[in-house]
Design a protein around this motif. Structure first.
Motif, short mmCIF file in Angstrom:
data_model
loop_
_atom_site.label_atom_id
_atom_site.label_comp_id
_atom_site.label_asym_id
_atom_site.label_seq_id
_atom_site.Cartn_x
_atom_site.Cartn_y
_atom_site.Cartn_z
N ILE A 71 0.98 -1.24 -0.10
CA ILE A 71 -0.07 -0.10 0.12
C ILE A 71 0.81 1.28 -0.20
N LEU A 72 1.98 1.19 0.89
CA LEU A 72 2.81 2.49 0.74
C LEU A 72 3.57 2.59 -0.69
N LEU A 73 3.98 1.67 -1.36
CA LEU A 73 4.38 1.43 -2.58
C LEU A 73 3.47 2.07 -3.62
N GLN A 74 2.07 1.75 -3.34
CA GLN A 74 0.98 2.28 -4.35
C GLN A 74 0.93 3.87 -4.02
N ILE A 75 1.09 4.18 -2.90
CA ILE A 75 1.04 5.81 -2.59
C ILE A 75 2.13 6.40 -3.27
N ILE A 76 3.20 5.95 -3.13
CA ILE A 76 4.47 6.33 -3.59
C ILE A 76 4.33 6.50 -5.48
N LEU A 77 3.60 5.44 -5.76
CA LEU A 77 3.58 5.31 -7.35
C LEU A 77 2.62 6.37 -7.66
N GLU A 78 1.55 6.46 -6.93
CA GLU A 78 0.40 7.51 -7.38
C GLU A 78 1.09 9.09 -7.22
N GLU A 79 1.80 9.16 -6.17
CA GLU A 79 2.60 10.41 -6.02
C GLU A 79 3.55 10.75 -7.31
N GLY A 83 1.59 15.43 -10.35
CA GLY A 83 2.60 16.46 -10.30
C GLY A 83 4.02 16.10 -10.42
N ALA A 84 5.00 16.64 -9.24
CA ALA A 84 6.44 16.66 -9.25
C ALA A 84 7.03 15.46 -8.88
N PRO A 85 7.46 14.46 -9.56
CA PRO A 85 8.25 13.23 -9.07
C PRO A 85 9.27 13.48 -8.09
N MET A 86 9.69 12.69 -7.16
CA MET A 86 10.58 13.05 -6.30
C MET A 86 11.95 12.36 -7.02
N PHE A 87 11.72 11.01 -7.75
CA PHE A 87 12.85 10.19 -8.07
C PHE A 87 13.02 10.43 -9.39
N SER A 88 14.24 10.98 -10.28
CA SER A 88 14.29 10.91 -11.45
C SER A 88 14.39 9.30 -12.22
N GLU A 89 14.40 9.06 -13.31
CA GLU A 89 14.40 7.93 -14.01
C GLU A 89 15.82 7.29 -13.99
N ALA A 90 16.79 8.17 -13.79
CA ALA A 90 18.24 7.43 -13.37
C ALA A 90 18.25 7.09 -12.08
N ALA A 91 17.70 7.68 -10.98
CA ALA A 91 17.51 7.26 -9.73
C ALA A 91 16.72 5.89 -9.58
#
Length: 186
Positions: A71-79, A83-91
């Motif tokens: 569920i926490l991963l699902q929340i991160i995926l939605e975030e 809007g503005a993602p926290m992780f770049s594709e490289a990260a």
């Protein structure tokens, strides 16, 4: 067939003492049931509980399996998708590369330690910022300001120390493994 609302009194986890964690049950229809409030809640509401520091545990209503990470991963995926993602594709690609790698456990611990240190630094920063005028805050937030350099320097030093500790731990484990195979003198 009408959907049956769960009866919290039939829940063996509901006892006389208040649970340490907020138990959320996930049903096959993907609905989330908050056992504290006896209501269905949304993923956004679970996110809000996490933001507020409420310890939550998500359990499969049928099997009792722990689904919290999912569920926490699902929340991160939605975030990340909004809007503005926290992780770049490289990260993200670099994180994926650590799965199955010998360093996977160390990487997870290192990231966890760094996120914790960053959160603590952010809390200290917020404490120091209380009572600052908007002009003073704008000056402080400039990357070349002495206060910002001090704050970032402190965080960078803590991160470097965490990396050094991780490196020492890896070295000790490698030496122990080599000794176990008789490849290194004691």
């Amino acid at each position: 067939m009408p959907e049956k609302t769960p009866d919290p009194s039939q829940d063996p986890s509901a006892g006389a003492a208040a649970p340490r964690e907020r138990i959320i049950k996930k049903y096959p229809n993907r609905r989330l049931y908050d056992t504290n409030t006896s209501t269905y809640i949304t993923l956004a509401e679970v996110k809000q509980l996490v933001i507020e520091g409420e310890p939550v545990m998500v359990r499969d209503a049928k099997t009792g399996d722990d689904l919290t990470r999912s569920i926490l991963l699902q929340i991160i995926l939605e975030e990340e998708a909004g809007g503005a993602p926290m992780f770049s594709e490289a990260a993200l690609a670099n994180i994926i590369r650590f799965y199955g790698h010998a360093m996977q456990g160390f990487m997870g611990a290192y990231l966890e330690k760094n996120v914790q240190m960053f959160s603590e630094a952010q809390a200290r920063l917020a404490e120091q910022a209380q009572g600052m005028s908007p002009d003073k805050w704008a000056q402080f937030m400039q990357l070349n300001s002495p206060l910002m350099k001090n704050w970032m320097g402190s965080y960078a030093e803590q991160s470097q120390n965490a990396f050094a500790q991780m490196n020492e731990h890896m070295q000790r484990q490698t030496e122990q493994m080599l000794e176990a195979f008789g490849l290194k003198k004691r």
